[in-house]
Design a protein around this motif. Structure first.
Motif: not given
Length: 126
Positions: A31-36, A50-65
């Protein structure tokens, strides 16, 4: 006691790929989220992914893709696959963990994370 240990950094050329790993102990719930995050030379630490427990993912615009975050809950490990690396990706990369966040925007904030690894150096030459 929560411990995070990063590995996989190194010196590569522009356009190359690297995969960072972060092994977690002491906090094994999926359930815990992890981030870089990363800290380029002379700059502040910044959010990468970052990645949540769902999991959902999130990215900075500079690294997206180019970067992909994933987790293996059975191994208590989170990964950061980095492709098409650029010299501006040069930084110390840190892994961190956060309790589950109600608001997804909180995964982008350093202050949401309560445990951090020691970091691994990534250097991209041009």
């Amino acid at each position: 006691q929560v411990q995070l240990v990063e590995s996989g950094g190194g010196l590569v050329q522009a356009g190359d790929s690297l995969r960072l790993s972060c092994a977690a102990s002491g906090r094994t719930s999926s359930a815990y989220g992890m981030g870089w995050f990363r800290q380029p030379p002379g700059k502040e630490r910044e959010f990468v992914a970052a990645i949540s427990g769902a999991p959902s993912t999130y990215y900075a615009d500079s690294v997206k893709g180019r970067f992909t975050i994933s987790r293996d809950n059975a191994k208590n490990t989170v990964y950061l696959q980095m492709n098409s690396l650029k010299p501006e990706d040069t930084a110390v990369y840190y892994c961190a963990t956060t309790p589950p966040q109600f608001y997804s925007r909180n995964y982008y904030y350093r202050s949401s994370y309560d445990y951090w690894g020691q970091g691994t150096q990534v250097t991209v030459s041009s």
